[in-house]
Design an enzyme around this catalytic site. Sequence first.
Site, PDB file in Angstrom:
ATOM      1  N   ARG A  41       0.861  -1.072   0.090  1.00  0.00           N
ATOM      2  CA  ARG A  41      -0.034   0.194   0.115  1.00  0.00           C
ATOM      3  C   ARG A  41       0.898   1.168  -0.035  1.00  0.00           C
ATOM      4  O   ARG A  41       1.504   1.539   0.884  1.00  0.00           O
ATOM      5  CB  ARG A  41      -0.919  -0.097   1.155  1.00  0.00           C
ATOM      6  CG  ARG A  41      -2.027  -0.896   1.335  1.00  0.00           C
ATOM      7  CD  ARG A  41      -3.055  -0.971   0.207  1.00  0.00           C
ATOM      8  NE  ARG A  41      -3.977  -1.895   0.238  1.00  0.00           N
ATOM      9  CZ  ARG A  41      -3.862  -2.985  -0.803  1.00  0.00           C
ATOM     10  NH1 ARG A  41      -3.000  -2.984  -1.582  1.00  0.00           N
ATOM     11  NH2 ARG A  41      -4.858  -3.857  -1.084  1.00  0.00           N
ATOM     12  N   ALA A  80      -7.211  27.780   5.449  1.00  0.00           N
ATOM     13  CA  ALA A  80      -6.623  26.624   6.043  1.00  0.00           C
ATOM     14  C   ALA A  80      -5.273  26.472   6.094  1.00  0.00           C
ATOM     15  O   ALA A  80      -4.451  27.634   5.395  1.00  0.00           O
ATOM     16  CB  ALA A  80      -7.022  25.371   5.178  1.00  0.00           C
ATOM     17  N   LEU A  82      -1.336  23.757   7.110  1.00  0.00           N
ATOM     18  CA  LEU A  82      -0.884  22.526   7.812  1.00  0.00           C
ATOM     19  C   LEU A  82      -0.540  22.444   9.158  1.00  0.00           C
ATOM     20  O   LEU A  82      -0.305  23.565   9.732  1.00  0.00           O
ATOM     21  CB  LEU A  82       0.496  22.278   6.823  1.00  0.00           C
ATOM     22  CG  LEU A  82       0.495  21.968   5.337  1.00  0.00           C
ATOM     23  CD1 LEU A  82       1.801  21.824   4.793  1.00  0.00           C
ATOM     24  CD2 LEU A  82      -0.515  20.739   5.052  1.00  0.00           C
ATOM     25  N   GLU A  97      -4.100  30.654  10.818  1.00  0.00           N
ATOM     26  CA  GLU A  97      -4.228  30.809   9.458  1.00  0.00           C
ATOM     27  C   GLU A  97      -5.726  31.806   9.229  1.00  0.00           C
ATOM     28  O   GLU A  97      -5.249  32.596   7.922  1.00  0.00           O
ATOM     29  CB  GLU A  97      -4.888  29.353   9.162  1.00  0.00           C
ATOM     30  CG  GLU A  97      -3.502  28.211   9.157  1.00  0.00           C
ATOM     31  CD  GLU A  97      -2.459  28.572   8.218  1.00  0.00           C
ATOM     32  OE1 GLU A  97      -2.649  29.339   7.149  1.00  0.00           O
ATOM     33  OE2 GLU A  97      -1.369  28.185   8.606  1.00  0.00           O
ATOM     34  N   PRO A 119      -8.887   8.874   2.473  1.00  0.00           N
ATOM     35  CA  PRO A 119      -8.253   7.560   3.368  1.00  0.00           C
ATOM     36  C   PRO A 119      -7.694   6.585   2.540  1.00  0.00           C
ATOM     37  O   PRO A 119      -6.969   5.482   3.004  1.00  0.00           O
ATOM     38  CB  PRO A 119      -9.316   7.191   4.140  1.00  0.00           C
ATOM     39  CG  PRO A 119     -10.544   7.768   3.503  1.00  0.00           C
ATOM     40  CD  PRO A 119      -9.944   8.976   2.858  1.00  0.00           C
ATOM     41  N   GLU A 149      -0.473  31.894  -2.904  1.00  0.00           N
ATOM     42  CA  GLU A 149      -1.382  32.818  -2.083  1.00  0.00           C
ATOM     43  C   GLU A 149      -1.359  34.331  -2.509  1.00  0.00           C
ATOM     44  O   GLU A 149      -2.238  35.032  -1.935  1.00  0.00           O
ATOM     45  CB  GLU A 149      -0.806  32.933  -0.611  1.00  0.00           C
ATOM     46  CG  GLU A 149      -1.187  31.305  -0.062  1.00  0.00           C
ATOM     47  CD  GLU A 149      -0.793  31.372   1.638  1.00  0.00           C
ATOM     48  OE1 GLU A 149      -0.217  32.223   1.926  1.00  0.00           O
ATOM     49  OE2 GLU A 149      -1.025  30.101   1.901  1.00  0.00           O
TER      50      GLU A 149
END
Length: 210
Positions: A41, A80, A82, A97, A119, A149
């Site tokens: 995976r 948003a 990280l 943010e 997922p 940005e």
Amino acid sequence: MAIKDMSETWETVSTSRPFQGAKTAVGSDEVRMPDGSVSRRDYQVHPGSVCVLALDEDDRVLVIRQYRHPVRHRLWELPAGLLDVPGENPLHAAQRELYEEAYVKAGDWRVLADFFASPGGSDEAIRVFLARDVADAEGERYAEASSEEADMQVEWVARERLVRGILAGELGNPALVTGVLALTAALASEGGLAALRPADAPWPARPYEA
């Protein structure tokens, strides 16, 4: 039967990281399947993200418009960022943010939704906060934006207009879709927004320090 996601880990026979980028990486695991076989995976290793749905007294949501190169689209999104500081409190990251991207502060914060972005191919976990009692931030504005940005557009848009855009297939950012529809469901629920989790609610997918 309880309808609730449960943490579970299948045996990992081997693991490697064939690529390490500036913020994310690629993980490659050999995983034992229920029938005893082993399958590989490959997935994106991600630090996690926070998003802010800022709602004003006129039922408008603060959204930003930004170019996203992987999908070749300019998308309407929520502010948003990280979680690139290990163990960082996600509320603090969300407040930062909102200030940096929209120069806005909020007096009331709650958790609106937690979800995994993709997922099947990434371990990215996202927490969407609801921010109310909003006002312009004080003090000096954040340093000049760069890259994508630098071309970012900020607007206040009626919530119902966003709902219509989502249902029409015109808005596709996952955090925006999740946040706006979760907010609409919360507003229609018996407990209303008062029933939402507090801003410091536990987040098992990304444990943090208070």
